[in-house]
Design a protein around this motif. Sequence first.
Motif, PDB file in Angstrom:
ATOM      1  N   ARG A   1     -35.282 -41.492  33.082  1.00 32.18           N
ATOM      2  CA  ARG A   1     -35.106 -40.309  32.245  1.00 32.18           C
ATOM      3  C   ARG A   1     -33.786 -40.306  31.492  1.00 32.18           C
ATOM      4  N   ARG A   2     -32.881 -41.175  31.855  1.00 34.23           N
ATOM      5  CA  ARG A   2     -31.594 -41.252  31.184  1.00 34.23           C
ATOM      6  C   ARG A   2     -31.653 -42.341  30.121  1.00 34.23           C
ATOM      7  N   SER A   3     -31.160 -42.020  28.946  1.00 32.70           N
ATOM      8  CA  SER A   3     -31.181 -43.000  27.854  1.00 32.70           C
ATOM      9  C   SER A   3     -30.242 -44.164  28.141  1.00 32.70           C
ATOM     10  N   ARG A   4     -29.102 -43.858  28.749  1.00 28.19           N
ATOM     11  CA  ARG A   4     -28.136 -44.914  29.118  1.00 28.19           C
ATOM     12  C   ARG A   4     -27.760 -44.723  30.585  1.00 28.19           C
ATOM     13  N   PRO A   5     -28.530 -45.305  31.498  1.00 23.15           N
ATOM     14  CA  PRO A   5     -28.248 -45.117  32.933  1.00 23.15           C
ATOM     15  C   PRO A   5     -26.846 -45.601  33.312  1.00 23.15           C
ATOM     16  N   SER A   6     -26.166 -44.803  34.096  1.00 20.89           N
ATOM     17  CA  SER A   6     -24.822 -45.163  34.538  1.00 20.89           C
ATOM     18  C   SER A   6     -24.900 -45.970  35.833  1.00 20.89           C
ATOM     19  N   ARG A   7     -24.063 -46.997  35.932  1.00 19.22           N
ATOM     20  CA  ARG A   7     -24.009 -47.808  37.147  1.00 19.22           C
ATOM     21  C   ARG A   7     -23.170 -47.150  38.230  1.00 19.22           C
ATOM     22  N   VAL A   8     -22.555 -46.015  37.920  1.00 17.12           N
ATOM     23  CA  VAL A   8     -21.721 -45.337  38.910  1.00 17.12           C
ATOM     24  C   VAL A   8     -22.207 -43.917  39.160  1.00 17.12           C
TER      25      VAL A   8
END
Length: 365
Positions: free
Chosen positions: A59-66
């Motif tokens: 659901r996130r356009s740019r998934p965060s690795r943190v």
Amino acid sequence: MDMPPPLLSPGLRLAARVGLLLGLVLLGGWIIHGFLPALVWAVILAVATWPLYRRAQERRSRPSRVLLPTLATAALAFLFLIPLGLAGLQLAREAANALRWFAEIREHGAAAPDWVATLPLVGEWATGWWNETLAAPEAGTAFLHRLGEGELIGLGRQFGGALLHRAVLFGFALLALFFLFRDGDVLADQVHRVADRLFGPGSHRVADQVTASVRGTVSGLVLVGLGEGVLLGIAYAVAGVPHPVLLGALTGVAAMIPFAAPVVFGAAALLLLAAGKLAAAIGVFAFGALVLFVADHAIRPALIGGATRLPFLWVLLGILGGVEAFGLLGLFVGPAVMAVLVLLWRDAAGESPAALHPPGIDNPG
């Protein structure tokens, strides 16, 4: 310049490399053996919640690795800490009440309550023991003195040390869980490639079977057990059982282990019986037996056996044997091992891969 001939033949060199590899693996296992339970719990939690995590990731356009791994880890931490905190507060209140009760016994003694005589089978003996031991002030003082203040302090220190040790392991499990969420796709791909290289193409089906078993066990044991706890907690409150929330939580935990829930709702029925509420006691026990029957004979076999194509007998043996061998971890390890063994048996019997492969398996994380 000519290279000197090798000292070992190719076969001996291969044996030396295998021996060195096994030695390093055993050494590494010995170094981290104290943290292995925490690592296994982290893997179980990651595998069980991976589909939900992937949905949040998509659901996130740019998934965060943190950020996303941190939020997922924190959510699971609170899922465990909030019930434990509430149970701890309730136990602290009960401990304070017990200390006040002990102080009153030392000062004035305490006659046996009326409900003690109504206990089935042991009522007469329990009343006699109570009157001899706690009714008179001097008897109560002598009994409490025999408990030994030094022993109680020692038990308190042991409990505190064990609690601190488990808190450290819980923190380490959360740390490992964060990295599993962050790097789950890479780790899953590596597991599949290593399995295929070591054991041949298609051998990653074993990892898929373990994944299906863990998720089926979480659904069949944990979620169904919590559902039983909620239903019986409501029944406790309606029937007038003391501390229905705490007893409902204990029932939910006990319901995850086969044949353990009747101990809790049976004790609740005995409390009602001791208070003279015969109809309520029968109702609580009958309702608990009905809920347990439906859960164990209809819902759990469908959830666990359906996910792994494992007959319920082997599910039950895996759960009971796993608990005996590994404690609480065995609830998940036992069915997973049984699922893999049944998979290998069916493979050896010549069943088609389509029949062997569990349906709907995602990467385990």
